[in-house]
Design an enzyme around this catalytic site. Structure first.
Site, short mmCIF file in Angstrom:
data_model
loop_
_atom_site.label_atom_id
_atom_site.label_comp_id
_atom_site.label_asym_id
_atom_site.label_seq_id
_atom_site.Cartn_x
_atom_site.Cartn_y
_atom_site.Cartn_z
N HIS A 94 0.91 -1.21 -0.05
CA HIS A 94 -0.08 -0.03 -0.04
C HIS A 94 0.84 1.31 0.01
O HIS A 94 1.99 1.22 0.67
CB HIS A 94 -0.92 -0.13 1.12
CG HIS A 94 -1.98 1.17 1.08
ND1 HIS A 94 -1.63 2.29 1.36
CD2 HIS A 94 -3.25 0.93 0.82
CE1 HIS A 94 -2.96 3.09 1.19
NE2 HIS A 94 -3.86 2.27 0.89
N GLU A 151 -4.11 2.20 -7.08
CA GLU A 151 -4.46 3.08 -6.36
C GLU A 151 -3.47 4.43 -6.67
O GLU A 151 -2.39 4.48 -6.38
CB GLU A 151 -4.10 2.73 -4.87
CG GLU A 151 -5.05 1.59 -4.56
CD GLU A 151 -5.24 1.69 -3.07
OE1 GLU A 151 -6.54 1.50 -2.73
OE2 GLU A 151 -4.40 1.66 -2.28
P1 PGA Z 1 -9.78 5.67 0.54
O1 PGA Z 1 -8.54 4.57 0.77
O2 PGA Z 1 -10.99 4.98 0.27
O3 PGA Z 1 -10.05 6.40 2.06
O4 PGA Z 1 -9.41 6.71 -0.30
C1 PGA Z 1 -8.27 3.95 0.02
C2 PGA Z 1 -6.80 3.11 0.19
O5 PGA Z 1 -6.06 3.56 0.75
O6 PGA Z 1 -7.01 1.75 -0.03
#
Ligand code: PGA
Length: 222
Positions: A94, A151
């Site tokens: 992540h 992401e």
């Molecule tokens: P968020 O986070 O939905 O708060 O944007 C997503 C993530 O970090 O996986």
């Protein structure tokens, strides 16, 4: 089958977790089209596992895990530590791990290996910048065993989700590097935009909107 993965990050006390799980178990509808996965902080895995035993389409993920096997690695959580908790998925790489804990592509590749040895499916997070370098660090034979979550940095926790067209384009790149994998989208997913992302993805990774039971259930309902 679509995946809705809730990542609580470092939020929630034990009391708050108990309330969330109780409300969730009481209200979640049976839905064979959605696989719900939650990634609670480590101390609450047992509590979450007890709920997952009662709710048929709820499964557990960890938010991270050790790149090392069991042994003398103070503070690290190995896959051996997770045995018996029913953890089937692990979020690895992540961007918050990369940013605040200085995780490298090689660390993530090692975590992928630990996961697969333990029959845990790694959910590898990538941003535009490191799709190919991340894929390169992972052993070739492991690439298609991963789920891959796109992401974009700017989309996480910002309320600025990535345009669907852009996500589609990035999925093309991911498939080139990883092969045929389950494609997840993460970054400011809400009940308002979840349908758009699920139309082009196998699932969504949800941070903020997974914290409150109403917003998480609302999103699953959609
Ligand atoms: P968020 O986070 O939905 O708060 O944007 C997503 C993530 O970090 O996986």
């Amino acid at each position: 089958m679509k995946y809705v993965i809730g990542n609580w990050k470092s939020n929630k006390s034990e009391e708050e977790v108990k309330i969330w799980l109780k409300e969730f178990a009481g209200a979640v509808a049976q839905n064979s089209q959605v696989k719900i996965i939650i990634a609670p902080p480590f101390p609450f895995l047992r509590l979450a596992a007890n709920t997952a035993d009662q709710v048929t389409n709820l499964e557990l993920a960890v938010q991270d895990l050790s790149p090392f096997p069991a042994g003398s690695y103070t503070g690290a959580i190995s896959t051996h530590n997770l045995e018996g908790l029913g953890v089937k998925y692990a979020i690895v790489g992540h961007s918050e791990r990369r940013r605040y804990f200085k995780e490298t592509n090689q660390d993530v590749a090692n975590k992928v290996e630990r996961c697969l040895e333990a029959e845990i499916t790694p959910i590898v997070c990538v941003d535009d910048d490191y799709i190919s370098s991340q894929a390169f660090a992972i052993k070739k034979e492991y690439l298609t065993k991963c789920m891959v979550a796109y992401e974009a940095l700017g989309a996480i926790g910002s309320g600025q989700s990535t345009p669907v067209d852009k996500v589609k384009k990035v999925y093309g790149q991911i498939e080139q590097e990883f092969g045929s994998v389950k494609l997840i989208y993460g970054g400011s997913v809400t009940s308002q935009n979840v349908v758009d992302y699920l139309a082009i993805s196998d699932g969504v990774l949800v941070g903020e909107a997974s914290l409150k039971i109403e917003s998480f259930l609302g999103l699953i309902e959609r």
